[in-house]
Design a protein around this motif. Structure first.
Motif, short mmCIF file in Angstrom:
data_model
loop_
_atom_site.label_atom_id
_atom_site.label_comp_id
_atom_site.label_asym_id
_atom_site.label_seq_id
_atom_site.Cartn_x
_atom_site.Cartn_y
_atom_site.Cartn_z
N SER A 50 -50.72 56.95 64.48
CA SER A 50 -49.53 57.11 64.43
C SER A 50 -48.59 56.80 65.81
O SER A 50 -49.39 57.39 66.94
CB SER A 50 -49.08 58.69 64.16
OG SER A 50 -47.67 58.71 64.09
N SER A 74 -44.38 53.31 61.91
CA SER A 74 -45.29 54.14 62.85
C SER A 74 -46.17 54.00 62.61
O SER A 74 -47.31 54.17 63.60
CB SER A 74 -43.93 55.92 62.66
OG SER A 74 -44.40 56.33 61.67
N ASP A 75 -46.80 54.21 61.91
CA ASP A 75 -48.34 54.81 61.37
C ASP A 75 -49.05 53.68 60.72
O ASP A 75 -48.85 53.01 59.87
CB ASP A 75 -48.77 55.79 60.11
CG ASP A 75 -49.54 55.95 60.45
OD1 ASP A 75 -50.69 55.81 60.74
OD2 ASP A 75 -50.15 57.98 60.87
N TYR A 84 -42.81 61.74 58.09
CA TYR A 84 -44.04 60.75 58.56
C TYR A 84 -45.26 61.98 58.75
O TYR A 84 -45.96 62.17 59.27
CB TYR A 84 -43.75 60.02 59.48
CG TYR A 84 -42.98 58.83 59.22
CD1 TYR A 84 -43.16 58.50 57.39
CD2 TYR A 84 -43.01 57.87 60.25
CE1 TYR A 84 -42.16 57.70 57.72
CE2 TYR A 84 -42.90 56.23 59.41
CZ TYR A 84 -42.29 56.17 57.99
OH TYR A 84 -41.51 55.06 57.35
N THR A 93 -47.09 58.07 55.64
CA THR A 93 -46.39 56.78 55.98
C THR A 93 -46.02 56.63 54.28
O THR A 93 -44.31 55.95 54.35
CB THR A 93 -46.51 56.04 56.55
OG1 THR A 93 -47.95 55.46 56.73
CG2 THR A 93 -46.38 56.24 58.15
N GLY A 140 -49.93 64.57 58.22
CA GLY A 140 -49.19 63.18 59.52
C GLY A 140 -49.05 63.30 61.23
O GLY A 140 -49.16 62.78 61.66
#
Lengths: 271, 195
Positions: A136, B159-160, A31, A35, A130
């Motif tokens: 995030s 998560s994102d 990540y 993602t 990321g």
């Protein structure tokens, strides 16, 4: 990637079909680079892995900042073929090149208070897009950890290569953990810190969603992830019209080597 | 002519997908990829369908309306393919009950899909005529469907959430603009508004 010299470790070979290099190198969860499964292969070249150093601290006799080549001894390099089971219910079979984690940790001389070992991935938003993402929910750096006896188990491995060459960046270059009886997210990539601890560390996915991911994260077909079943897995590459389903095995098929570590523990509670 | 263009553009996600499969560019986990892409295509077309009324109002050109039915039906078409792909490629037709009862994000997706069925069935001119003044309030179910579909995606983000935040803002804008022009009651499904 550059070719490596190593010996084969016959006790860790398998006759299962290996996942082709192309799939291993283009289908990744990392990540720090996005993602999407294809993001790491697209953007991981933005990370520079040479020179690389690892900070060692905590309960040990030899703390300090180690250049990668001082941490590893090329005569230790061996090849091991391991199954990798992702918590998302897909799996691969990968020939890693590296050294047993125990070999490296022993050189750092952990003391008697060292009950856990903790790892961190590089945190550098300049190189890792990321980590620049506004939305995030991960609190960087990525963190992982093992109980000391897990870390010293014969299966725990520090990989520096796959398919005979140094790791592609998206696979966690230049050095990553491989713990094949645990879900893939335990096998932390691009390690910059090793710390010996008396207390159990908090790990990234555990911090993010404690009801979904535990510290142990042992592959276990009996304990479902809250959002999907863990009974089966798709072995990659999978078919277009029919998924390549197979039954998931306890400890990802490494019961013989690791079951004793968890004797008497309720694995539904310590998932 | 315009209809043919809209038809071809709406078909593009499927053409891309089939091309990628045929050329072997779909990656090592095709079931997952195919299911995800069909789902996103359905959601995107749902949003495009919701854009028609604002376009008409802003440009003053009623011609936009001629394309709404086809866009909505394409959204439904991708949703059907998405559901079938999920059942065949992800689930393998096993674990059905547990999947839909114990996994809320899948239940939300199922609701979003089920809400589209009556809309697809009553989308013809003949049905519009037959239903008369009831047609509009029934078709406001599309707002609920889009909201549920959005939640269905958001819940799956590990998560994102950047992508879903963007879609969420678009959806919010599309709903807000209606509330602003026609009043909040114009958003309530199954209820006739005074306007």
């Amino acid at each position: 990637t550059t070719p490596l010299t190593f010996r084969e470790a016959p006790e860790y070979l398998t006759d299962e079909k290996k996942t082709p290099f192309d799939a291993v190198a283009k289908y990744n969860n990392f990540y720090e680079f996005g993602t999407g499964k294809g993001d790491p292969a697209k953007y991981a070249h933005e990370m520079s892995v040479d020179p690389w150093s690892v900070e060692v601290d905590g309960e040990c006799a030899r703390p300090g900042r180690y250049a990668l080549e001082d941490l590893l001894k090329p005569h230790d390099y061996e090849e091991r073929i391991y199954r990798l089971r992702c918590v998302e219910a897909w799996s691969m079979v990968i020939p890693w090149v590296g050294v047993p984690l125990a070999t490296v940790l022993s050189r750092l001389e952990p003391n008697s208070r060292a009950k856990y070992v903790y790892f961190e991935t590089l945190h550098d938003p300049k190189q890792m897009r990321g980590q620049r993402s506004l939305f995030s929910t991960i609190d960087w750096p990525y963190r992982e950890g093992l109980r000391m006896d897990e870390a010293m188990n014969e299966l725990s491995f520090l990989a520096i290569g796959l398919y005979g060459e140094t790791l592609p960046n998206q696979n966690g270059a230049p050095i990553r953990l491989v713990v094949p009886w645990k879900y893939g997210f335990k096998s932390i990539k691009s390690i910059v810190r090793i710390r010996f601890l008396e207390e159990q560390p908090k790990t990234t996915w555990e911090l993010l969603a404690p009801s979904e991911y535990g510290f142990y994260a042992n592959v276990n077909p009996e304990v479902d992830h809250p959002r999907w079943s863990q009974k089966r897995e798709r072995r990659l590459p999978s078919g277009v019209l029919r998924p390549n389903w197979m039954e998931t095995r306890m400890f990802n098929g490494y019961k013989e080597q690791v079951a004793h570590l968890y004797k008497g523990m309720d694995l539904a509670k310590f998932y | 002519m315009a209809k043919v263009i809209v038809f071809c553009v709406a078909l593009m996600p499927l053409i891309w997908l089939v091309t990628d499969v045929v050329l072997g560019r779909i990656g090592p986990d095709p079931g997952q990829e195919i299911t995800e892409r069909l789902g996103i295509a359905a959601f995107q077309l749902l949003l495009v369908t919701l854009l028609i009324t604002p376009l008409k109002k802003m440009t003053g050109w009623p011609g936009w309306l001629r394309h709404r039915r086809m866009l909505g039906l394409f959204a439904f078409f991708y949703a059907v393919l998405h559901v079938l792909a999920f059942l065949q490629l992800i689930l393998g037709w096993g674990d059905l009950w547990a999947t839909f009862t114990r996994r809320p994000y899948i239940a939300l997706g199922a609701v979003a899909f089920l809400l589209m069925i009556p809309l697809a069935l009553t989308s013809t001119k003949a049905m519009m005529k037959r239903m008369g003044r009831r047609w509009k309030p029934v078709h406001r179910l599309i707002y609920l469907s889009a909201i549920f579909a959005w939640l269905h995606f958001l819940w799956q983000a590990r998560s994102d959430v950047t992508e879903m935040v963007v879609y969420g803002l678009l959806l919010l804008a599309l709903l807000f603009i209606r509330a602003y022009w026609f009043g909040v009651s114009s958003l309530v499904p199954l209820r006739k508004s005074r306007a």
